[in-house]
Write a protein that holds these residues in place. Structure first.
Motif, PDB file in Angstrom:
ATOM      1  N   CYS A 148     -28.086  50.084  94.945  1.00  0.00           N
ATOM      2  CA  CYS A 148     -28.622  51.420  94.655  1.00  0.00           C
ATOM      3  C   CYS A 148     -29.674  51.403  93.552  1.00  0.00           C
ATOM      4  CB  CYS A 148     -27.480  52.372  94.294  1.00  0.00           C
ATOM      5  SG  CYS A 148     -26.458  52.809  95.720  1.00  0.00           S
ATOM      6  N   ALA A 149     -29.633  50.424  92.663  1.00  0.00           N
ATOM      7  CA  ALA A 149     -30.591  50.341  91.557  1.00  0.00           C
ATOM      8  C   ALA A 149     -31.753  49.386  91.843  1.00  0.00           C
ATOM      9  CB  ALA A 149     -29.870  49.903  90.282  1.00  0.00           C
TER      10      ALA A 149
ATOM     11  N   ASN B 179     -41.763  48.063  92.045  1.00  0.00           N
ATOM     12  CA  ASN B 179     -41.309  48.511  90.737  1.00  0.00           C
ATOM     13  C   ASN B 179     -40.460  49.776  90.805  1.00  0.00           C
ATOM     14  OD1 ASN B 179     -41.280  48.068  87.963  1.00  0.00           O
ATOM     15  ND2 ASN B 179     -42.976  49.482  87.615  1.00  0.00           N
ATOM     16  N   LEU B 180     -40.381  50.399  91.980  1.00  0.00           N
ATOM     17  CA  LEU B 180     -39.676  51.666  92.098  1.00  0.00           C
ATOM     18  C   LEU B 180     -38.332  51.500  92.801  1.00  0.00           C
ATOM     19  CD1 LEU B 180     -42.672  53.976  93.148  1.00  0.00           C
ATOM     20  CD2 LEU B 180     -41.743  53.578  90.849  1.00  0.00           C
ATOM     21  N   SER B 181     -37.391  52.330  92.402  1.00  0.00           N
ATOM     22  CA  SER B 181     -36.042  52.288  92.980  1.00  0.00           C
ATOM     23  C   SER B 181     -35.938  53.233  94.171  1.00  0.00           C
ATOM     24  CB  SER B 181     -35.018  52.690  91.922  1.00  0.00           C
ATOM     25  OG  SER B 181     -35.162  54.067  91.609  1.00  0.00           O
TER      26      SER B 181
ATOM     27  N   HIS C 276     -23.688  57.505  93.465  1.00  0.00           N
ATOM     28  CA  HIS C 276     -25.001  57.298  92.822  1.00  0.00           C
ATOM     29  C   HIS C 276     -25.982  58.405  93.190  1.00  0.00           C
ATOM     30  CE1 HIS C 276     -24.626  53.392  90.822  1.00  0.00           C
ATOM     31  NE2 HIS C 276     -23.792  53.063  91.794  1.00  0.00           N
TER      32      HIS C 276
ATOM     33  N   GLU D  30     -33.967  55.741  94.400  1.00  0.00           N
ATOM     34  CA  GLU D  30     -33.941  57.104  93.873  1.00  0.00           C
ATOM     35  C   GLU D  30     -35.356  57.617  93.608  1.00  0.00           C
ATOM     36  OE1 GLU D  30     -31.853  59.687  90.315  1.00  0.00           O
ATOM     37  OE2 GLU D  30     -32.067  57.519  90.038  1.00  0.00           O
ATOM     38  N   GLN D  31     -36.201  56.778  93.017  1.00  0.00           N
ATOM     39  CA  GLN D  31     -37.553  57.193  92.654  1.00  0.00           C
ATOM     40  C   GLN D  31     -38.420  57.537  93.861  1.00  0.00           C
ATOM     41  OE1 GLN D  31     -38.076  53.662  90.156  1.00  0.00           O
ATOM     42  NE2 GLN D  31     -38.696  55.031  88.484  1.00  0.00           N
ATOM     43  N   VAL D  32     -38.114  56.930  95.009  1.00  0.00           N
ATOM     44  CA  VAL D  32     -38.910  57.229  96.204  1.00  0.00           C
ATOM     45  C   VAL D  32     -38.205  58.224  97.130  1.00  0.00           C
ATOM     46  CG1 VAL D  32     -40.128  55.021  96.120  1.00  0.00           C
ATOM     47  CG2 VAL D  32     -38.067  55.234  97.538  1.00  0.00           C
ATOM     48  N   GLY D  33     -37.036  58.710  96.715  1.00  0.00           N
ATOM     49  CA  GLY D  33     -36.299  59.663  97.535  1.00  0.00           C
ATOM     50  C   GLY D  33     -35.790  59.060  98.826  1.00  0.00           C
TER      51      GLY D  33
ATOM     52  N   ARG E 234     -35.071  47.707  92.683  1.00  0.00           N
ATOM     53  CA  ARG E 234     -36.450  48.199  92.548  1.00  0.00           C
ATOM     54  C   ARG E 234     -37.385  47.350  93.413  1.00  0.00           C
ATOM     55  NH1 ARG E 234     -37.329  48.401  86.201  1.00  0.00           N
ATOM     56  NH2 ARG E 234     -39.241  47.523  87.029  1.00  0.00           N
TER      57      ARG E 234
ATOM     58  N   ASP F  33     -45.137  50.765  93.542  1.00  0.00           N
ATOM     59  CA  ASP F  33     -45.664  51.830  92.685  1.00  0.00           C
ATOM     60  C   ASP F  33     -47.138  52.048  93.017  1.00  0.00           C
ATOM     61  OD1 ASP F  33     -47.106  49.761  91.422  1.00  0.00           O
ATOM     62  OD2 ASP F  33     -45.802  49.722  89.659  1.00  0.00           O
TER      63      ASP F  33
END
Length: 154
Positions: free
Chosen positions: A50-51, A63-65, A115, A67-70, A53, A57
């Protein structure tokens, strides 16, 4: 526990010709449970995945998780990840028995939901057809027995 995690543009799983679960951007997780797995291992594996990355970006770097990309998760049970490949016909005695594997499979999805993710899934023990549009492609192997970042000592 073993997980093959593929970054996807989309993925779905069908059972008897009907879609059982589908996601857009996210992770397709093929999840295998071993006989020595337990809830602690499940929690650690869910935390790592879940974390993770691995989404690009604005500069094109992973670099993005999720969560960050939905993104979403599609989790499919996959006992064949524990195949014994010594002969031409694989053996599966190294996979956990269903009475251990199914509750841990459910616990993994519960941990991912904790999460904050919506989790789509297949059906434990069912004959399934999985479709995915791989992104990259980026495919990673997690193994709770490995000590190189994919395992329990990471």
């Amino acid at each position: 526990m073993r997980a093959v995690v593929t970054r996807v543009k989309s993925a779905s799983v069908k059972i008897d010709g009907s879609v059982n679960g589908a996601i857009g951007q996210g992770f397709l997780v093929l999840l295998g449970i071993g006989p020595d797995d337990n809830e602690e291992i499940v929690e650690k594996m869910a935390d790592k995945i879940c974390a993770l990355r691995v989404f690009e970006d604005a500069e094109g770097k992973m670099n993005l998780s999720l969560e960050q990309v939905g993104g979403g998760l599609l989790v499919v049970s996959q006992f064949t990840l524990y195949a014994d490949l010594k002969s031409r016909r694989p053996g599966f005695s190294k996979a956990a028995k269903p009475e251990l594997a199914e509750p841990l499979y459910e616990k993994f999805m519960e941990a991912c939901r904790a999460h904050g993710f919506d989790v789509e899934h297949g059906e434990f023990g069912a004959e399934m057809q999985v479709e995915s549009v791989n992104d990259g492609p980026v495919t990673l192997l997690f193994d709770s027995e490995r000590r190189d970042g994919g395992g329990k000592n990471a």
